[in-house]
Design an enzyme around this catalytic site. Structure first.
Site, short mmCIF file in Angstrom:
data_model
loop_
_atom_site.label_atom_id
_atom_site.label_comp_id
_atom_site.label_asym_id
_atom_site.label_seq_id
_atom_site.Cartn_x
_atom_site.Cartn_y
_atom_site.Cartn_z
CG HIS A 88 -1.94 -1.09 1.22
ND1 HIS A 88 -3.18 -1.00 0.64
CD2 HIS A 88 -1.87 -2.34 1.74
CE1 HIS A 88 -3.84 -2.12 0.82
NE2 HIS A 88 -3.06 -2.98 1.47
CG ASN A 161 -8.10 -4.32 0.98
OD1 ASN A 161 -7.40 -3.34 1.25
ND2 ASN A 161 -7.62 -5.54 0.95
CE1 TYR A 375 -2.37 -4.48 9.32
CE2 TYR A 375 -2.52 -2.33 8.30
CZ TYR A 375 -2.76 -3.68 8.27
OH TYR A 375 -3.38 -4.24 7.18
FE1 HDE Z 1 -2.60 -4.74 5.56
N1 HDE Z 1 -0.78 -3.95 6.03
N2 HDE Z 1 -1.99 -6.54 6.22
N3 HDE Z 1 -4.36 -5.59 4.97
N4 HDE Z 1 -3.23 -2.99 4.88
C1 HDE Z 1 -0.41 -2.69 5.84
O1 HDE Z 1 0.68 -1.39 7.46
C2 HDE Z 1 -0.89 -6.77 6.97
C3 HDE Z 1 -4.73 -6.88 5.13
C4 HDE Z 1 -4.49 -2.66 4.44
O2 HDE Z 1 -3.11 3.52 4.01
C5 HDE Z 1 0.91 -2.36 6.47
O3 HDE Z 1 1.04 0.79 7.88
C6 HDE Z 1 -0.84 -8.14 7.41
C7 HDE Z 1 -6.14 -7.05 4.91
C8 HDE Z 1 -4.54 -1.28 4.06
O4 HDE Z 1 -1.54 3.35 5.52
C9 HDE Z 1 1.31 -3.68 7.14
C10 HDE Z 1 -1.96 -8.73 6.88
C11 HDE Z 1 -6.60 -5.80 4.59
C12 HDE Z 1 -3.26 -0.79 4.29
C13 HDE Z 1 0.14 -4.57 6.80
C14 HDE Z 1 -2.68 -7.72 6.14
C15 HDE Z 1 -5.49 -4.91 4.64
C16 HDE Z 1 -2.47 -1.87 4.81
C17 HDE Z 1 1.91 -1.72 5.56
C18 HDE Z 1 -2.41 -10.17 6.99
C19 HDE Z 1 -8.03 -5.41 4.21
C20 HDE Z 1 -2.77 0.62 4.01
C21 HDE Z 1 2.04 -0.29 6.02
C22 HDE Z 1 -2.38 -10.69 8.31
C23 HDE Z 1 -9.01 -5.68 5.24
C24 HDE Z 1 -2.95 1.50 5.20
C25 HDE Z 1 1.21 -0.19 7.19
C26 HDE Z 1 -2.49 2.91 4.88
C27 HDE Z 1 -1.13 -1.74 5.20
C28 HDE Z 1 0.08 -5.82 7.24
C29 HDE Z 1 -3.86 -8.00 5.42
C30 HDE Z 1 -5.64 -3.52 4.34
C31 HDE Z 1 2.65 -4.24 6.75
C32 HDE Z 1 0.25 -8.75 8.25
C33 HDE Z 1 -6.94 -8.34 5.03
C34 HDE Z 1 -5.74 -0.52 3.50
O5 HDE Z 1 1.42 -3.53 8.52
#
Ligand code: HDE
Length: 708
Positions: A88, A161, A375
């Site tokens: 992202h 999402n 996060y």
């Molecule tokens: Fe994320 N995800 N994600 N994700 N995600 C990040 O956090 C993560 C997942 C989503 O505009 C990271 O600050 C893991 C689902 C958005 O700043 C990180 C898992 C959904 C954004 C991270 C998921 C999301 C992130 C990268 C599985 C939809 C952007 C930078 C266990 C429900 C937020 C950050 C923004 C961002 C980890 C799965 C949505 C690495 C470990 C499911 C919208 O922490």
């Protein structure tokens, strides 16, 4: 006070505005710096006399090490970048507010969801997943849609999402999934695309990805703009009311603007011609006062009904079809202010699904559980330490005090001598608050837990294909065709043939044999029917999965290209502009060069842009204006290409007066989307209706004959 906030066209009483004003100004204005009328200084406050020349040993001599002004400036510059988000990374954001509807207290005790008289400030960030910070906006990808609610009971982050399902069921697979979709490790390609071997290798080996991949191959993954995407919380969450009763919920947010998509050729071209297409659109819409609005809703499942579905509520690869549980609207949110500074606001905002407030709690979805940790952890390296919550964009608007101290970039100066609890030196402050109905201390939902410690997946997570089939079969025929085209395109980029075959035979044939055979035929792969007994979803077609269910009632902010040349008929321009203004649409007069054209009455017509620089792909519809200039237009390759491309991309086109002859000259088939008249007023209502529906899908076959 920040001037743009006054532009809100949102209904609201003065009293309400005043009440909310204090919240906004506290959060936003404490930190804004405005250099208007101020002296240029160093970071230590020393006024600078010369910002053009470094200190040298003589005008032609070497630079002196003692030049602290030069060193401070360059040192800061050297450290102006921070690590981008691992996923992202490419995003855009805006401020706005959320307002609850009345009657939600039966579901939750969260103040911001139950008090319809307050507007809770929000910050939204919308992103692509795969590409780096500088990648193109219009790539095929799921969009992240994260909302930070600055509530009076603490910050609440809804980090969702634009697809309701995710690729994997357990967080332990997330690094594998992300490594597979990211550019390949040996050559760092491709940027912003899943069309490569490692992605398809992984997803063809991991059937739980089937449903989310289907969403990624559908038009949902190539939105026309970010104002017209839906958002989903994906996981099942809990709401808890003042009596302590819990319910399971899934969050949905639906745009008032309707849902719109790009066609694939357009998406690819925009990636080159305007990589900022989505962020530009959102920024401009908000600047113009076309504030995008979404309705927040929940699907509610009583605890007693947790097990009544043919899928597991804790499985993030599943939706609850709206035929089984309708969405109950609980509020709306509006984006009405652009950021002042991209870095300070959009780049430094730190979301975390673990940021919840009393009245909201988690479920045991194993994907969500891993996210709760990830996060905050990632912000430590991205934002350089544990104090990122003190950054203006992340800071709660309600008071916050605790005994956490020190660390990199501590920005506050805590008073008091005791940084521990209990203490008698500071009379035990800050102290705990007992949980209460409203405004109380946070209390985790008392879920009964009785199980073995085990590293395994529940059997109820084992059906991977029935909802992928439900999604495919719920799409309109043209949407299904786009899915076939997308799988074909993506797999055509996969170099290893066994990966292509595995995806088609092991995944697609289990979803829908016809889909598998169409993709297989395009790729030269023979597909046989699956011998596995396939589970089917209790709902076989769901109305709210197709774009067709989300046609807006107006054409607010839609962009219309008005093509003009010298000797254009001014009366037509006047009629178009009058109509566009009334409809809150944007009509741009596009000229052959940036200079004004001369109308048939010898007056000047100002240009909003030249046709070459404002391509048809950036517009929703086209009008070719009449005038005594047919010969010139026939010689103008740019205009002709404009019309051909708009036709190919299935856009409504109006030909006024003798400009209708262009249809024949360009060998275009006249259809419901090509309107002809001598007077714009005669067809304006029909034109509006076409723009509302956005594309002329019936033209798709004819459009295939037009060169891209
Ligand atoms: Fe994320 N995800 N994600 N994700 N995600 C990040 O956090 C993560 C997942 C989503 O505009 C990271 O600050 C893991 C689902 C958005 O700043 C990180 C898992 C959904 C954004 C991270 C998921 C999301 C992130 C990268 C599985 C939809 C952007 C930078 C266990 C429900 C937020 C950050 C923004 C961002 C980890 C799965 C949505 C690495 C470990 C499911 C919208 O922490």
């Amino acid at each position: 006070m920040h001037d743009k906030s006054n532009k809100s066209e949102v209904a609201g009483t003065d009293a309400l505005d005043k009440q909310n004003e204090s919240v906004k100004s506290k959060q936003l204005d404490d930190h804004r710096s405005d250099a208007t009328g101020q002296a240029l200084t160093t970071n230590q406050g020393v006024k600078i006399a010369d910002n053009q020349n470094s200190l040298k040993a003589g005008v032609r001599g070497s630079t002196l090490l003692e030049d602290f002004i030069l060193r401070e400036k360059i040192t800061h510059f050297d450290h102006e970048r921070i690590p981008e988000r691992i996923v992202h990374a490419r995003g855009v954001g805006a401020h706005g507010y959320f307002q609850a509807y009345a009657g939600n207290e039966k579901f939750t005790k969260a103040g911001f969801l139950t008090n319809p008289d307050i507007q809770t400030p929000i910050f939204v960030r919308i992103s692509t997943v795969q590409g780096p910070r500088g990648s193109a906006d219009t790539v095929r990808d799921i969009r992240g849609f994260a909302i930070k609610f600055y509530t009076q009971e603490g910050n609440y982050d809804l980090v969702g999402n634009n697809a309701p399902v995710f690729f994997i069921q357990d967080g332990i697979k997330f690094p594998d999934f992300v490594h597979a979709v990211k550019p390949e490790p040996h050559n760092e390609m491709p940027t912003g695309a899943s069309a490569h071997d490692t992605f398809w290798d992984f997803v063809s080996l991991v059937p739980e990805t089937a449903h989310a991949v289907m969403w990624a191959m559908s038009d949902r993954a190539i939105p026309r703009n970010l104002r017209s995407i839906q958002g989903f919380g994906v996981h099942t969450f809990r709401l808890i009311n003042a009596e302590g009763k819990g319910i399971f919920v899934k969050f949905h947010w639906t745009p008032k603007q309707g849902l719109t998509q790009l066609v694939w050729d357009e998406a690819q071209k925009l990636g080159g011609k305007d990589p900022d297409f989505h962020r530009r659109d959102l920024y401009e819409a908000i600047e113009k006062g076309f504030y995008p609005e979404w309705e927040l809703g929940i699907q509610i499942v009583e605890e007693a009904d947790e097990m009544k579905f043919d899928f597991d509520l804790l499985d993030p690869t599943k939706i609850i079809p709206e035929e089984l549980v309708p969405v109950t609207p609980i509020g709306k949110f509006v984006l009405n202010r652009n950021v002042d500074n991209y870095f300070s606001e959009i780049e430094q905002v730190a979301f975390c699904p673990a940021h919840i407030v009393p009245g909201i709690d988690f479920s045991n979805d194993p994907l969500l559980q891993a996210r709760l940790f990830s996060y905050t952890d990632t912000q430590l390296s991205r934002l350089g330490g544990p104090n990122f919550h003190q950054l203006p964009i992340n800071k709660p608007v309600c008071p916050f005090h605790n005994n956490q101290r020190d660390g990199m970039h501590q920005m506050s100066i805590p008073r008091g001598q005791a940084s521990y609890q209990p203490n008698s030196i500071d009379q035990n402050w800050p102290t705990e608050t007992a949980p209460a109905a409203h405004d109380g201390g946070f209390e985790s939902y008392q879920e009964r837990i009785d199980g073995k410690k085990i590293r395994a997946r529940s059997d109820s997570f084992s059906d991977h294909f029935s909802q992928a089939r439900l999604y495919y079969q719920s799409l309109a025929p043209h949407e299904q065709k786009h899915v076939v085209d997308a799988y074909t395109f993506e797999l055509s980029k996969v170099q290893r043939l066994h990966i292509r075959e595995r995806e088609v035979q092991e995944i697609l044939s289990h979803i829908d044999l016809d889909l598998a055979q169409q993709v297989g035929k395009n790729l030269g792969i023979e597909v046989t029917a699956s011998k596995q007994a396939m589970r089917t979803s209790s709902v076989t077609k769901s109305a709210k999965l197709s774009f067709e269910a989300f046609v807006p009632s107006d054409i607010k902010a839609r962009k219309i290209a008005v093509l003009v040349h010298d000797k254009v008929n001014q009366a037509s321009i006047d009629a178009i502009q009058k109509w566009a203004k009334a409809e809150h649409a944007v009509a741009h007069i596009l000229t052959p060069t940036p200079a004004p054209v001369i109308n048939h009455q010898h007056g000047k017509v100002a240009s909003n842009g030249m046709q070459k620089a404002e391509p048809s792909i950036a517009y929703d519809a086209v009008i070719v204006v009449d005038g005594d200039n047919d010969a010139e237009v026939k010689q103008d390759g740019v205009t002709k290409h404009y019309i051909l491309e708009a036709y190919k991309h299935l856009k409504p086109i109006v030909f006024l007066g003798t400009k209708k002859n262009l249809l024949e000259a360009l060998q275009l088939v006249q259809d419901d989307g090509t309107l002809i008249s001598d007077h714009f007023e005669q067809l304006q209502d029909q034109f509006k209706d076409l723009i509302r529906h956005h594309r002329i899908w019936a033209r798709e076959k004819a459009a295939e004959a037009i060169p891209a």
